[in-house]
Design a protein around this motif. Structure first.
Motif, short mmCIF file in Angstrom:
data_model
loop_
_atom_site.label_atom_id
_atom_site.label_comp_id
_atom_site.label_asym_id
_atom_site.label_seq_id
_atom_site.Cartn_x
_atom_site.Cartn_y
_atom_site.Cartn_z
N ARG A 95 8.74 -11.80 -49.24
CA ARG A 95 9.19 -10.43 -49.45
C ARG A 95 8.14 -9.41 -49.08
O ARG A 95 7.02 -9.75 -48.70
CB ARG A 95 9.62 -10.29 -50.91
CG ARG A 95 10.67 -11.35 -51.30
CD ARG A 95 11.06 -11.24 -52.77
NE ARG A 95 11.76 -12.42 -53.24
CZ ARG A 95 13.08 -12.50 -53.44
NH1 ARG A 95 13.87 -11.49 -53.18
NH2 ARG A 95 13.61 -13.62 -53.89
N ARG A 125 13.09 -22.63 -47.38
CA ARG A 125 14.16 -21.89 -48.06
C ARG A 125 13.65 -20.70 -48.87
O ARG A 125 14.42 -19.86 -49.30
CB ARG A 125 14.90 -22.82 -49.04
CG ARG A 125 15.90 -23.74 -48.42
CD ARG A 125 16.78 -24.36 -49.50
NE ARG A 125 17.60 -23.39 -50.20
CZ ARG A 125 18.87 -23.12 -49.90
NH1 ARG A 125 19.48 -23.77 -48.95
NH2 ARG A 125 19.55 -22.22 -50.59
N GLN A 126 12.35 -20.65 -49.13
CA GLN A 126 11.86 -19.64 -50.06
C GLN A 126 11.74 -18.27 -49.40
O GLN A 126 11.10 -18.14 -48.35
CB GLN A 126 10.50 -20.04 -50.62
CG GLN A 126 10.01 -19.09 -51.72
CD GLN A 126 8.84 -19.65 -52.51
OE1 GLN A 126 8.19 -20.62 -52.09
NE2 GLN A 126 8.58 -19.04 -53.66
N PRO A 127 12.33 -17.24 -49.99
CA PRO A 127 12.20 -15.90 -49.41
C PRO A 127 10.75 -15.41 -49.45
O PRO A 127 10.03 -15.67 -50.40
CB PRO A 127 13.07 -15.02 -50.33
CG PRO A 127 13.99 -15.97 -51.03
CD PRO A 127 13.21 -17.25 -51.17
N PHE A 148 16.49 -13.37 -48.34
CA PHE A 148 17.34 -14.47 -47.94
C PHE A 148 18.52 -13.89 -47.17
O PHE A 148 19.15 -12.95 -47.62
CB PHE A 148 17.83 -15.21 -49.19
CG PHE A 148 18.57 -16.48 -48.88
CD1 PHE A 148 17.87 -17.64 -48.57
CD2 PHE A 148 19.95 -16.51 -48.90
CE1 PHE A 148 18.56 -18.81 -48.29
CE2 PHE A 148 20.64 -17.68 -48.62
CZ PHE A 148 19.94 -18.84 -48.32
N GLN A 206 1.99 -15.35 -49.39
CA GLN A 206 2.60 -14.68 -50.54
C GLN A 206 2.20 -15.44 -51.79
O GLN A 206 2.44 -16.64 -51.89
CB GLN A 206 4.13 -14.69 -50.38
CG GLN A 206 4.89 -14.23 -51.62
CD GLN A 206 6.38 -14.10 -51.33
OE1 GLN A 206 6.84 -13.07 -50.87
NE2 GLN A 206 7.14 -15.15 -51.62
#
Lengths: 400, 123
Positions: free
Chosen positions: A325, A321-323, A346, A374
């Motif tokens: 970037r 679920r974690q974006p 997201f 990241q």
């Protein structure tokens, strides 16, 4: 809670290394520039917009919330102010031939009132900006990105012959109405506008003045971009927003919509280090121009078309679920760095994280399993075809 | 029961030697739509000022710091499963973690609710 450790690119066109570009160290040591205001400044604020610095202006990043605005645009019609973008009128003897030196489009045979997506290139084939150019009789109407517009004008004036003139239409505002219900809404205000097909444009009368309307946009949805004199922009925005199907939409949703649509954002997914072939924008390199060359960077670009680029822009589906970037690294199975993420976030429509970036061509096939890194954390991803959410443009002759 | 607030927009509700920590309504408002939250595991010992949890909205990623020192009694699995509750109920159901309070003097100098709300208005 910490201050934000990194921002996604709210800033649709801001150059890398400036604040809000997704680079945590961005803008360090940079002199803050005074921000300008756009013609609809008080219009946004009256509607509860949260304002952020963007492309040198104070602009609305959101109204009721990015996810709600995003989903509204996918289902109804969203009204965006994109007046920060540069509207140019390029004219003079031989303008079509002259523009072909800077861009890989066919301007000599360009029909009237048919916008074309093109790229302003440097001599090495790097992308200085992406833009829309439309023949209006003997002139070309060109819309460029907001953060790059002043540099583009300097570049064009330097490289175009003296008899070709670049006028910056500073007195024009630009609104975008995007979404599956945009056509029926606009038709009630500007009769005849919905007769335009995708990538067609024309002049329309409205309340005694002129509008220039193009059926185009950057959300993946059907929609329109409307050039209006700045003095009439608030009235037009009011007339559009008065419709029950229309809500004002900020830059945050503009960014998530274009990411789902797989559309690259200048300053993030495109810059002078990327070529049209690396960016997967081969459709913007006209057939005649491929045969004849004669545009900036043609040697490199034609070689890349022939042999393939060393790296390519691709999409990524991110597990969990974690974006992830802009700025994250792309790693292969052995942990070697094989690319970088240039946009990520997201997806409100898909309810999962998605990203876009560059990866070595050998690893760019759809379904290739890779990892992203990241902040010292690894994420499992697969290369995914783009768009992530199908385009729904209004192509004439195509079944609805 | 007492509730304390930090300038990092966290709240700490103290009941006996249990401190429940979350982010304030102002913080969730600033973040916007929250799409991801990561909470610490039970048993982890956190020092004051250490990164304890992660919260991400569509636009931004932030760390939640431990406002006081202590061992994690529980992380809120509900916010990890449904991060939107941090938006809908930030100072209730949307708590992040509970700590066993070790050093109550760390609470000295934190704001009470009215002081925090007044201070936020000045931002």
């Amino acid at each position: 809670m910490s201050r934000e450790v990194h921002n996604g690119p709210t800033d649709e066109t801001q150059a890398r290394g400036t604040p809000y570009s997704g680079d945590p160290a961005g803008g360090e040591g940079a002199e803050p520039q005074p921000l300008g205001t756009l013609p609809l400044d008080s219009w946004y604020r009256a509607r509860g917009a949260r304002m952020v610095p963007f492309a040198g202006y104070e602009m609305p990043v959101q109204y009721e919330g990015i996810i709600a605005e995003h989903l509204w645009t996918r289902e109804n019609a969203g009204l965006f102010d994109v007046s920060h973008m540069g509207q140019l009128l390029v004219h003079g003897r031989g303008v079509d031939v002259a523009l072909e030196k800077l861009m890989p489009a066919d301007f000599q045979a360009a029909p009237d009132m048919k916008p074309k997506y093109s790229l302003l290139l440097d001599e090495d084939g790097g992308i200085i900006d992406d833009l829309m150019a439309t023949r209006r009789g003997d002139d070309f109407y060109i819309v460029v990105n907001g953060a790059t517009k002043h540099g583009d004008i300097v570049e064009m004036e330097r490289r175009l012959p003296g008899e070709v003139v670049v006028d910056h239409m500073k007195e024009q505002a630009l609104l975008a109405l995007q979404g599956p219900r945009a056509a029926e809404v606009l038709e009630t205000i500007v009769p005849g506008a919905s007769d335009l097909g995708f990538m067609q444009a024309g002049p329309f009368d409205w309340r005694g003045g002129k509008l220039w309307i193009s059926r185009s946009g950057y959300t993946g949805e059907d929609g329109f971009e409307i050039s209006v004199p700045a003095a009439a922009a608030a009235d037009l925005a009011d007339a559009l927003a008065a419709h029950d199907l229309v809500k004002p939409i900020g830059l945050g949703a503009r960014d998530s919509l274009r990411l789902e649509a797989g559309l690259p954002l200048y300053g993030h997914d495109l810059d002078r280090r990327t070529t049209p072939v690396m960016a997967g924008l081969n459709f913007a390199i006209n057939k005649r121009r491929r045969a004849d060359g004669g545009f900036a960077g043609a040697l490199r670009i034609l070689a890349e078309l022939e042999n393939g680029p060393i790296e390519k822009r691709v999409g990524f589906e991110v597990d969990g679920r974690q974006p992830v970037r802009e700025g994250a690294l792309v790693l292969d199975g052995e942990g070697n760095e094989v690319g970088r993420i240039t946009s990520g976030g997201f997806s409100p429509s898909l309810q999962r994280p998605i990203a876009m970036g560059y990866v070595a061509t050998a690893l760019s096939g759809a379904g290739t399993a890779l990892k992203l890194e990241q902040r010292s954390k690894l994420f499992d991803v697969r290369v995914a075809p783009m768009p992530f959410v199908p385009h729904r443009y209004h192509r004439k002759g195509a079944s609805a | 029961m007492s509730v304390y607030f930090t300038k990092e927009h966290e709240w700490i509700r103290v009941e006996g030697d249990t401190a429940t920590v979350g982010i304030t309504d102002h913080a969730q408002e600033q973040l916007g739509d929250i799409v991801f939250a990561e909470v610490p595991e039970t048993g982890k010992r956190l020092s004051k000022g250490e990164e304890a949890a992660v919260v991400e909205s569509v636009k931004a990623a932030s760390d939640v710091y431990a406002p006081i020192t202590g061992e994690v009694i529980e992380g809120n699995s509900k916010v990890a499963d449904d991060p939107a509750i941090v938006n809908s109920d930030p100072e209730g159901e949307g708590w992040f973690f509970k700590l066993k309070l070790e050093n109550p003097s760390e609470l000295d100098g934190l704001m009470d609710e009215s002081a925090y709300r007044d201070w936020v208005k000045t931002l």
